[in-house]
Design a protein around this motif. Structure first.
Motif, mmCIF file in Angstrom:
data_model
loop_
_atom_site.group_PDB
_atom_site.id
_atom_site.type_symbol
_atom_site.label_atom_id
_atom_site.label_comp_id
_atom_site.label_asym_id
_atom_site.label_seq_id
_atom_site.Cartn_x
_atom_site.Cartn_y
_atom_site.Cartn_z
ATOM 1 N N SER C 143 -3.199 -18.783 7.083
ATOM 2 C CA SER C 143 -2.609 -19.480 8.230
ATOM 3 C C SER C 143 -2.380 -18.468 9.339
ATOM 4 C CB SER C 143 -1.261 -20.099 7.831
ATOM 5 O OG SER C 143 -0.347 -19.066 7.497
ATOM 6 N N GLU C 178 -2.167 -22.163 15.811
ATOM 7 C CA GLU C 178 -1.125 -22.837 15.049
ATOM 8 C C GLU C 178 0.223 -22.340 15.543
ATOM 9 O OE1 GLU C 178 -2.346 -23.886 10.483
ATOM 10 O OE2 GLU C 178 -1.833 -21.811 10.894
ATOM 11 N N SER C 257 -8.620 -22.165 1.076
ATOM 12 C CA SER C 257 -7.525 -22.688 0.260
ATOM 13 C C SER C 257 -6.795 -23.826 0.961
ATOM 14 C CB SER C 257 -6.544 -21.562 -0.088
ATOM 15 O OG SER C 257 -5.875 -21.116 1.078
ATOM 16 N N ARG C 258 -6.909 -23.883 2.271
ATOM 17 C CA ARG C 258 -6.254 -25.001 2.992
ATOM 18 C C ARG C 258 -6.928 -26.324 2.642
ATOM 19 N NH1 ARG C 258 -3.760 -22.681 8.051
ATOM 20 N NH2 ARG C 258 -3.979 -24.750 8.985
ATOM 21 N N MET C 259 -8.276 -26.311 2.631
ATOM 22 C CA MET C 259 -8.999 -27.531 2.266
ATOM 23 C C MET C 259 -8.725 -27.885 0.809
ATOM 24 S SD MET C 259 -10.352 -26.280 5.081
ATOM 25 C CE MET C 259 -11.553 -24.984 4.847
ATOM 26 N N HIS C 261 -6.043 -27.206 -0.908
ATOM 27 C CA HIS C 261 -4.703 -27.761 -1.079
ATOM 28 C C HIS C 261 -4.648 -29.222 -0.620
ATOM 29 C CE1 HIS C 261 -0.215 -27.893 -0.961
ATOM 30 N NE2 HIS C 261 -0.440 -27.271 -2.116
ATOM 31 N N SER C 262 -5.404 -29.523 0.440
ATOM 32 C CA SER C 262 -5.486 -30.939 0.857
ATOM 33 C C SER C 262 -6.097 -31.776 -0.243
ATOM 34 C CB SER C 262 -6.342 -31.070 2.127
ATOM 35 O OG SER C 262 -5.745 -30.373 3.186
ATOM 36 N N ALA C 263 -7.131 -31.239 -0.888
ATOM 37 C CA ALA C 263 -7.791 -31.973 -1.969
ATOM 38 C C ALA C 263 -6.843 -32.157 -3.152
ATOM 39 C CB ALA C 263 -9.055 -31.232 -2.411
ATOM 40 N N GLU C 265 -3.647 -32.516 -2.973
ATOM 41 C CA GLU C 265 -2.725 -33.602 -2.629
ATOM 42 C C GLU C 265 -3.411 -34.962 -2.720
ATOM 43 O OE1 GLU C 265 -1.189 -32.189 1.066
ATOM 44 O OE2 GLU C 265 0.282 -30.888 0.045
ATOM 45 N N LEU C 266 -4.700 -35.002 -2.310
ATOM 46 C CA LEU C 266 -5.466 -36.256 -2.444
ATOM 47 C C LEU C 266 -5.569 -36.661 -3.915
ATOM 48 C CD1 LEU C 266 -8.610 -35.971 -0.095
ATOM 49 C CD2 LEU C 266 -6.839 -37.751 -0.059
ATOM 50 N N SER C 269 -2.419 -38.052 -5.247
ATOM 51 C CA SER C 269 -2.161 -39.418 -4.773
ATOM 52 C C SER C 269 -2.952 -40.428 -5.589
ATOM 53 C CB SER C 269 -2.499 -39.533 -3.285
ATOM 54 O OG SER C 269 -3.912 -39.508 -3.116
ATOM 55 N N PRO C 337 -12.204 -31.698 1.883
ATOM 56 C CA PRO C 337 -11.313 -32.181 0.812
ATOM 57 C C PRO C 337 -11.958 -33.288 -0.028
ATOM 58 C CG PRO C 337 -10.069 -31.835 2.808
ATOM 59 C CD PRO C 337 -11.506 -31.607 3.172
#
Lengths: 249, 76, 361
Positions: C143, C178, C257-259, C261-263, C265-266, C269, C337
């Motif tokens: 980040s 950011e 790793s950002r993508m 981490h989004s995956a 969370e997906l 869900s 993701p």
């Protein structure tokens, strides 16, 4: 009648035997630089940066802070030092392979920036430590371990004259070529070394001294024959003199 | 008398001092081999042409092994 | 008092360097890291610092070597080909135990490659990169905040261990903007009695990497080795986001790793129990953390923007019996993701154990 000691080793030169071969002029160059450091009283603020080659062991002999540099990169290392420590005296000590071949880019650009450092350049027309290969300063026809038939300008080019190349650059305040093969030439060399460091002390810019030196071992000559070779051949290819002396600001 | 001192234990016998002494007062000591394995240089004064303390030998010694002593008349 | 700003990654990194007391920058232009020298060429003179545009990356790293040996906090930055040119100097710095920061805003290789983001320099960064037995300390931000924070950390670690440190970032992190907090720790510059400043009031000293006497070099390499072992014991940084009874553990570093981490969370869900582990220091690599986490989970998916360079480190670290697959994008493409989620679902369906397969997204 009392006798006075009128000539002895300079204080900045440690009381150690040089590892250099008989008749090698590295030791003379070492002594002259140490004499000049003593003369200017700058031993406590001078940092030496040897290149890679026979001169690398400078750190054993000079009673100064010394930093090793990768092959050819001493002028860049010296730049880093000088920018951090502008009040200190920074010099490099490089051979012809180090400075004129692998380190050509660093020496040109450091000179062109006018870095306020001093460069001592040992030109003995051959790679010493690696065993006598062709240097950028090898004379036409000179036999080395990689030019066994003699340097042929048609395939290996010509000896590079570094002092002549650097002197015209705007950043260069002082550029001289001296020789160490006779006592009178050593005396002239002493003056050039003193002047080069004096210019740095006055923030005058980049100063450069090229020493013509013998490498008896890799030339395959006796020290006596080396003097003749310098006199008859080296001086023709590398004319002595002060090529630039700009008064320091 | 003016004289020189050669640290002959460290001498490598290159002969530069022999070559450049204007009065031929430095010789190679063929009768001696020093710890380095060389015949070292030796100072041999000659009353007919004594050492002037000119220091050319010291200037040319690439191993900085020569000290020069001169009668006090102000140094050069 | 913390200050909030919105900055580009390269600028945040440069400000981190200033906050860490770095006053010397040496560098040569190369895309995609030019924001760093351009910014610092304006910023350093404001804080009485020195900026030099060197004639090459070879000169840059050796100017850094000199400045470091003089005791200063100093840095350079580059990308792929330029970092390759610096390897000789980095080896000398490690051998001479000189601290300093090298930033690699990576591009795609090998060769001239391309200027989009890649993680293809992982192996070069973590193995040492140049000749001889050494490592760099390598931090991999994900980040803009970490571009700032880890730069400060890198200077601190470099000085503490007398070893060059690297920020291993990429074109995405370098270019993206950011919000971040500029909240630097108090600046305490360490004493450097080994630095060369002229032998006033002390004996002359020496900085070198040449050791020719019998046994000296072996002893020196054991000394360096002990330093690296200590780094592995004491300085590992790792981010984890774990669950009870995980079906799959995802491992990724840097921008990728950002993508990932989004995956994660997906997947959660959709009711899949997924863990996430991110090495923040890629050298020292979080072997112990990975071994412990992988004990609880049979399947690991490594996602990286190369052909599986960190995958090697992961497989060396896993608890025996745990297997790791790889989702690789080595050409500047970014693993989305959705693609990562699809692979997570495949792994879950695969039942017990997986082939150590390469999944080309």
């Amino acid at each position: 009648m009392a006798l006075t000691k009128v000539f002895t080793r300079p204080d900045s030169l440690r009381d150690l035997d040089f590892h250099f071969c008989p008749g090698c002029h590295h030791g003379t160059a070492h002594r002259l630089i140490c004499e000049a450091i003593d003369y200017h009283g700058i031993k406590k603020k001078t940092i030496g940066i040897p290149g890679v080659g026979c001169g690398v062991f400078l750190y054993n002999y000079f009673d100064l802070d010394v930093c090793e540099a990768p092959h050819g990169r001493a002028p860049a290392v010296a730049t880093g030092f000088k920018r951090v420590l502008p009040q200190n005296i920074i010099f490099t000590y490089q051979g012809d392979g180090d400075l004129g071949s692998i380190g050509m880019s660093e020496i040109i650009h450091t000179a062109n920036r006018g870095e306020n450092i001093t460069v001592f350049f040992i030109n003995n027309s051959v790679y010493g430590m690696t065993g006598g290969q062709m240097a950028p300063t090898t004379l036409p026809g000179q036999k080395t371990t990689t030019t066994p038939y003699g340097r042929d300008f048609r395939t290996e080019g010509y000896p590079i004259r570094m002092t002549e190349m650097l002197a015209p650059l705007e950043g260069v305040a002082f550029a001289a070529r001296v020789s160490l093969h006779t006592p009178s030439q050593v005396k002239k060399a002493r003056k050039a070394v003193l002047r080069a460091l004096d210019i740095q002390l006055k923030n005058g810019g980049f100063s450069f001294v090229e020493f013509l030196c013998a490498c008896p071992t890799n030339w395959g000559l006796s020290p006596r024959q080396c003097i003749e070779k310098i006199d008859k051949e080296m001086l023709q290819a590398f004319p002595l003199g002060t090529y630039k002396d700009r008064q320091g600001s | 008398m003016n004289r020189i001192e050669i640290r002959d234990e460290s001498c490598k016998g290159c002969q530069y001092c022999v070559i450049f002494c204007p009065r031929e007062l430095v010789q190679i000591d063929k009768g001696r081999i020093n710890a380095l394995g060389y015949n070292p240089a030796r100072f041999v004064d000659n009353p007919d042409r004594p050492c002037r303390g000119c220091a050319l030998c010291a200037e040319i010694c690439p191993d900085a092994l020569i000290e020069v002593y001169r009668k006090e008349k102000g140094r050069s | 008092m913390s200050e909030r700003k919105i900055l580009r990654g390269c600028v945040a990194l440069a400000e981190g360097a200033i906050a860490a007391g770095c006053r010397f920058y040496f560098g040569y232009p190369i895309t995609p890291q030019n924001d760093i020298p351009e910014y610092l060429s304006a910023r350093l003179p404001q804080v009485e610092g020195v900026f030099i545009q060197a004639e090459s990356e070879i000169a840059s790293i050796n100017m850094l070597l000199g400045a470091a040996a003089a005791g200063a906090r100093a840095m350079t930055s580059s990308s792929g080909p330029g970092i390759s040119l610096m390897q000789e100097g980095l080896s000398y710095m490690a051998g001479s135990e000189l601290p300093g920061l090298v930033v690699n805003i990576t591009r795609i290789g090998p060769g001239l490659g391309g200027i989009a983001a890649s993680q293809g320099d992982y192996r070069q960064a973590t193995r040492g990169g140049g000749h001889g037995d050494y490592h760099l300390i390598v931090l991999a931000p994900n980040s803009v905040q970490e571009m700032y924070d880890l730069t400060i950390k890198a200077f601190y670690l470099a000085d503490k261990y007398r070893n060059p440190a690297m920020i291993l970032s990429d074109a995405i992190l370098g270019q993206m903007k950011e919000p971040l907090s500029l909240d630097p720790p108090p600046l305490v510059l360490p004493e450097k009695p080994w630095a060369l400043t002229g032998a006033r009031g002390r004996k002359a000293q020496l900085i070198k990497s040449l050791y020719l006497a019998d046994g000296e070099m072996e002893q020196h390499n054991w000394h360096l080795h002990e330093k690296y072992r200590r780094l592995e014991r004491e300085e590992v940084l790792v981010e984890t986001d774990l669950e009870e009874k995980m079906e799959v553990l995802l491992v990724a570093f840097g921008s990728c790793s950002r993508m990932v981490h989004s995956a994660v969370e997906l997947a959660r869900s959709r009711g899949i129990r997924v863990g996430f582990l991110r090495p923040v220091t890629v050298y020292p690599f979080p072997r112990q953390a990975l071994r412990e986490v992988s004990r609880e989970v049979g399947k690991v998916l490594v996602v990286e923007m190369n052909t599986g360079q960190m995958w090697d480190d992961v497989r060396l670290s896993l608890y025996p019996g745990c297997r790791a697959g790889l989702l690789a994008r080595p050409g500047g493409g970014i693993p989305a993701p959705g693609q990562i989620l699809a692979e997570i679902e495949n792994l879950v369906k695969a039942g017990d154990g997986i082939d150590e397969s390469v999944y080309q997204a």
